[in-house]
Design a protein around this motif. Structure first.
Motif: not given
Ligand SMILES: [Zn+2]
Length: 367
Positions: A56-58, A65-69, A72
């Motif tokens: 994950c990058e954010a 994990a953010c789930g949106r980047c 992800c």
């Protein structure tokens, strides 16, 4: 099959994995982590959630994990260039985590997909590991489950576990680390995943449309995904409770639709409780009143040995339906059933116990 990745709202699909995920993110000092989880707890989802969090990058405060980047989204699309997921072929087909050499479905549909992770699968992965990471967060390899590695594949993997390229992390799952090569075990940091609390599991199962899951949850040793699987195979609490009497009556269709490993798994539980009741104790999966009377310890012990032998045989060359019928016949004999002098009518739940003077009450506990 429930979702396995962290979704766009940052939620884990299997809520009881949230705490183990945070522990795994905090604990992974070395380059290889071994997640030890009984089947039915979601080890694959945990390994994938861990890989997604690492890529994950954010990520959030605890590293989840953010789930949106972009990272992800690539994982969710099964297209992240720095993620390799090694599963047995049957699970690759089921989950969509195909390897580069996997033929699209249809080409080899007549062949039964392998339940093993083969040397060629691992070799392709080892080549991939030595390429540079594309998105700068290192590379992740998920291998699930270690028990599916055949011996050649395991020894190929060992070399990578000894000297992984910088920035590469492995997440390996297993149900029992004692069954792994000691050399694999010793190179990994281990993390044990406990079963969820009953209330958490029951709430999740209710969300899957399974109400009153308590009986099946106990029958499945507290493993929610096993309960889901059983219900999809038509096993509900009533059918489960009736299983011993149906086996004693030798009803051939009682395990209809089950594969050999599934039938063996169910019969091992019946056998476990029959042994406990025959030895004067209480049942773990059934009420003692659901067990037939007149049980013979030597016959049950021999039956258990036979079931354990079958449980170790991963692939079965013979016809599944015939093999399951043979298993039912064996269960009937071991439990003292059969249509000979007794007849099945006296074998309904409660019947034999009254005859044996055993009270048909709740499970008795060994003192
Ligand atoms: Zn993300």
């Amino acid at each position: 099959m429930p979702a396995e990745l962290i979704d766009a709202d940052g939620r884990l699909p299997l809520p009881w994995l949230a705490a183990p995920l945070v522990r795994a993110l905090g604990a992974a000092r070395g380059h290889a982590l071994l997640l030890c989880a009984a089947p039915g707890l979601g080890a694959r989802a945990l390994a994938l959630g861990l890989a997604q969090s690492r890529l994950c990058e954010a990520p959030g405060a605890e590293g989840v994990a953010c789930g949106r980047c972009a990272g992800c989204r690539l994982v969710q699309a099964r297209a992240h260039p720095d993620l390799l997921v090694l599963l047995p072929e049957n699970e690759r087909r089921e989950t969509g985590w195909l390897l580069a050499d996997d033929k699209p479905e249809g080409d080899d549909a007549r062949r039964k997909p392998s339940r093993q992770i083969r040397i060629d699968d691992v070799r392709g992965g080892l080549d991939w590991i030595h390429k540079t990471a594309a998105r700068g967060r290192g590379k992740m390899v998920v291998l699930h489950p270690a028990e599916a590695l055949n011996p050649h594949a395991a020894s190929a993997l060992l070399k990578t576990l000894e000297e992984p390229p910088a920035g590469t992390r492995l997440v390996i799952t297993c149900s029992d680390p004692m069954h792994l090569l000691p050399t694999v075990r010793s190179r990994c940091q281990q993390l044990v995943v406990p079963p969820p609390e009953a209330a958490v599991a029951e709430a999740w199962l209710a969300g899957q449309g399974i109400a009153d899951a308590g009986v099946l949850l106990a029958a499945c040793d507290g493993r929610p995904l096993d309960v889901l699987d059983w219900r999809q195979r038509g096993i509900d609490a009533a059918r489960w409770a009736a299983l011993p009497s149906q086996l004693v009556a030798g009803r051939p269709g009682v395990l209809a639709g089950a594969s050999v490993p599934q039938a063996v798994e169910l019969l091992l539980k019946v056998c476990h409780d029959a042994l406990a009741v025959a030895a004067g104790g209480g049942g773990r999966y059934f009420a003692a009143m659901q067990m037939p009377g007149g049980l013979s310890l030597p016959a049950l012990a021999a039956w258990r040995d036979e079931l354990l032998r079958l449980a170790r045989t991963a692939e079965h060359p013979w016809s599944e339906a015939l093999a399951v019928d043979a298993l039912v016949a064996g269960a009937c004999r071991a439990l003292g059933g059969g249509a000979d002098e007794r007849g099945s009518a006296a074998r309904e739940p409660g019947g034999p116990h009254a005859r044996d003077g055993r009270a048909p009450t709740s499970p008795r506990r060994a003192s």
